[in-house]
Design an enzyme around this catalytic site. Structure first.
Site, PDB file in Angstrom:
ATOM      1  N   LYS A 152       0.845  -1.188   0.000  1.00  0.00           N
ATOM      2  CA  LYS A 152       0.000   0.000   0.000  1.00  0.00           C
ATOM      3  C   LYS A 152       0.888   1.248   0.000  1.00  0.00           C
ATOM      4  O   LYS A 152       2.034   1.170   0.451  1.00  0.00           O
ATOM      5  CB  LYS A 152      -0.925  -0.002   1.210  1.00  0.00           C
ATOM      6  CG  LYS A 152      -0.167  -0.046   2.525  1.00  0.00           C
ATOM      7  CD  LYS A 152      -1.073  -0.356   3.679  1.00  0.00           C
ATOM      8  CE  LYS A 152      -0.282  -0.594   4.933  1.00  0.00           C
ATOM      9  NZ  LYS A 152       0.736  -1.639   4.818  1.00  0.00           N
TER      10      LYS A 152
ATOM     11  N   TYR B 188      -2.790   4.692   6.924  1.00  0.00           N
ATOM     12  CA  TYR B 188      -3.119   3.834   8.057  1.00  0.00           C
ATOM     13  C   TYR B 188      -4.271   4.422   8.861  1.00  0.00           C
ATOM     14  O   TYR B 188      -5.160   3.700   9.324  1.00  0.00           O
ATOM     15  CB  TYR B 188      -1.908   3.669   8.972  1.00  0.00           C
ATOM     16  CG  TYR B 188      -0.829   2.776   8.419  1.00  0.00           C
ATOM     17  CD1 TYR B 188      -0.831   1.408   8.667  1.00  0.00           C
ATOM     18  CD2 TYR B 188       0.210   3.295   7.660  1.00  0.00           C
ATOM     19  CE1 TYR B 188       0.171   0.584   8.172  1.00  0.00           C
ATOM     20  CE2 TYR B 188       1.217   2.488   7.162  1.00  0.00           C
ATOM     21  CZ  TYR B 188       1.188   1.134   7.413  1.00  0.00           C
ATOM     22  OH  TYR B 188       2.177   0.327   6.910  1.00  0.00           O
TER      23      TYR B 188
END
Length: 373
Positions: free
Chosen positions: A103, A188
């Site tokens: 990611k 996150y």
């Protein structure tokens, strides 16, 4: 090529930077259904030394990528700079190889959609490496929220920061290529808010700030964000590359609170404190090999023909929010997001425990803070 039941999925790790060397390569030791079969890098010294260290005989340059894909590889783990994710993912899928991609999934939703379309067209698995979707402490927090133990969820707040040196790719690449704190660590906070609320935001408001240090020539120093969720709930966070190390979140409901601190780490354990009706409880979840868990899960999806939970759609959900964050920061306006319905969310059933590994020997890499790995 489709792996036969009962055997290991053979991986090529593409990119041998800091994360690959300290976390991804060592993880294969604890991933019994996964085999490290090949390495891909432009650095011949890394290929030679890491090949010996991990007993990998096959190594390739980026120019030899198609040759690697055709040489008995079942899957790739892509650990490249963000702006290269789409290209190397689509090339692998086109070659009939499954993809586990770090990611953020890509820099734009257009790129994300191209990756999803390629996985469907070539009938291959695509998973985005959300390691916390398999970590017990994080999944326990999700379960606490889901069960209503905190009451009706009202707001989420998070701080995530570190000092990043000016030579690091996170600062040398502009935001248009996926540089900056939001793509790297803010994601996150976004992902946590989404899975704790079990919903998608409808509005985004953001602002950025940057001091006078030369290292912030190409990206902002920090960005603060407010996300509005259905049910009149709010999530706020600040992501910074110019502040002391911190990585925590707090979820507040009508009956209690939950704080994770540290919340996002892979190099140490995760701590959760809940306070409900005036009574507090602290739980410490020890460090585990989160990357081995990812490999085990993805290889199982490949071998049993299952759709991964942290799918391409999950990756794109975060990237569309990041695009809106930077649009809001540039314009000073609140950006409305179209409705998106998500069917899959991480659950406690996805927990995978693997023991932590020691500190591996590394070759010519530094951490984002400039420390030798």
């Amino acid at each position: 090529m489709k792996p036969k039941q009962g055997r290991k999925v053979r991986y090529a790790v593409v990119g041998l930077g800091h994360l690959a060397q300290v976390a991804v390569l060592p993880a294969f030791k604890h991933a019994g259904n996964s085999e490290l079969a090949a390495l891909v890098s432009s650095d011949t010294g890394k290929l030679r030394k890491l090949g010996r260290q991990y007993k990998v005989s096959r190594s390739y340059s980026y120019d030899q990528y198609e040759q690697c894909l055709a040489d008995g590889i079942d899957a790739v783990y892509i650990v490249l700079p963000n702006h290269l994710h789409r290209e190397f993912t689509v090339r692998a899928l086109k070659a009939g190889v499954h993809v586990l991609c770090e990611k953020p999934m890509a820099v734009t939703t257009k790129d994300c959609q191209a990756m999803i379309d390629a996985a469907e067209k070539y009938d291959r698995k695509l998973m985005i490496a959300y390691r916390l979707h398999f970590e017990k402490g994080n999944l326990e927090a999700i379960e606490t929220a889901r069960r209503g133990q905190l009451g009706e969820l009202r707001f989420f707040s998070s701080d995530f920061a570190q000092q990043v040196v000016k030579e690091n790719v996170r600062l040398t690449q502009p935001v248009s290529k996926g540089g900056g704190p939001v793509y790297d660590i803010g994601i996150y906070c976004i992902n946590a808010a989404r899975y704790l609320f079990r919903a998608e935001p409808t509005e985004v408001l953001a602002t950025s700030a940057t001091g006078h240090e030369p290292r912030f020539k190409h990206t902002e120093e920090m960005t603060a964000v407010t996300l509005r969720f259905p049910g009149e709930r709010l999530a706020t966070f600040t992501a910074s590359f110019g502040a002391a190390d911190v990585g925590r979140y707090t979820l507040v409901g009508t009956k209690g609170t939950l704080t994770a601190d540290p919340a996002y780490e892979y190099a140490e354990g995760i701590n959760i404190e809940t306070t409900i009706a005036g009574r507090s409880r602290k739980r410490a979840f020890p460090k585990r090999d989160q990357f081995a868990a990812e490999l085990l899960y993805f290889s199982d999806c490949v071998l049993k023909n299952k759709k991964p939970e942290p799918s391409g759609e999950e990756g794109m959900a975060d990237v569309r929010i990041i695009e809106a964050i930077y649009e809001s920061a540039r314009s000073g306006r609140t950006i409305k997001l179209p409705e998106v319905k998500k069917k899959q969310r991480p659950t406690l059933a996805q927990e995978i425990r693997r023991p932590a590994h020691g500190k591996p020997a590394t070759v010519r890499v530094e951490s984002p803070s400039g420390e030798a790995a």
